[in-house]
Design an enzyme around this catalytic site. Sequence first.
Site: not given
Ligand code: PLP
Length: 382
Positions: A71, A236, A326
């Site tokens: 993401g 890759t 996070c």
């Molecule tokens: N966006 C949202 C709404 C998320 O909940 C998250 C992950 O918690 C992300 C972006 C980031 O995704 P990734 O963990 O794959 O980098």
Amino acid sequence: MRLYFDNNATTPVAPDVLAAMLPFFSERFGNPSSVHGLGDDAADALRAARSAVARLLDARSPKEIVFTSGGTESINTAIHSAVALNPDRRTIVTSAVEHSAVRAPLAELETRGWRIVRAGVDADGRIDRSAIEAAITSDCALVALMLANNETGVISDLDGIGERCRSVGALMHVDAVQAAGKVRIDVARIGADFVSISAHKFHGPKGVGALWVRDGITCPPLLRGGSQENSVRPGTENVTGIIGLGQAAESARAFAQDDAARARVAGLRDRLERGILDQVSGARANGAGAPRTFNTTNIAFEGLEAEAMLGLFSSQELYASAGSACHAKARKPSHVLTAMGLDADQAASCVRFSLARHTTEAEVEQALGIVVESVAALRALA
Ligand code: PLP
């Protein structure tokens, strides 16, 4: 019994996903760029995964899918592309409740002179559409909004925003990381130019995701290298991860369209939420007045600290989360909850429980018992 109620942080890889991936670690190890049988085999598998992801998003063509490391990379690529493609515009419109994967790159652009308009939300976490619409002017390079919130599950009403963007030449990115597999995503109906998803949120592996890019838009790459992924994402390919993403996308699509299966999990979420609200005095569900993803409940426990609760839960193998993963170790009140009007103490008292498609009634009943007893024990101590 382990009680995992933190599926918005990450989900376990589904057995069918793991089974699909395994051969690509061993006998089917080819590089998709190689011009021989093993390479062709990997390239064919990549093509199938791309089609599966395109189907999940109702994309017009698999060519619109760029595989990424997840993401965060998808979102950064979209933001970077939008500002590069609209070089004379200096305004970016977003909301106050975005994930840090959106907030941080926008904050960085702000230090370099971009004007960031952060629309607020109401007490239930619904984005202020009128503030967003008013800010979409001819100076707007990008509108970056999430489809479903990771902390509360609140689903954004994005109808018509893509159209409005197009009318003034702005681009639109939708963070659908928490929506994929929960809400039906139809990129044409949303009207966005970029949509980000991440496999580990819907029973795929970590470290792989996709960016949908509307046909006709050429993204400048973040990295320089080979011509993989249409030169948007050189390097890759993470073949095993992408195979897992493709397999997970197939199941996620089926699940998102299965009303009965979703209603079952929604019923369990409601049972957990109602049980807590009925049995714990001063408990309140955040965002419960808004449309939410069926698997998420975020509850404020008056006078308690989420951290203490999570520790006690964890000692009984109940795993939940305070705000987003996070932020969980950052000791800062959640920007999502404070944007909804909670003060720092209230925000620090909130626990998110996020269910999965395999969550059982027995797990919910056990979790409920642990929550009620733990809160009583912590209150007795205080
Ligand atoms: N966006 C949202 C709404 C998320 O909940 C998250 C992950 O918690 C992300 C972006 C980031 O995704 P990734 O963990 O794959 O980098």
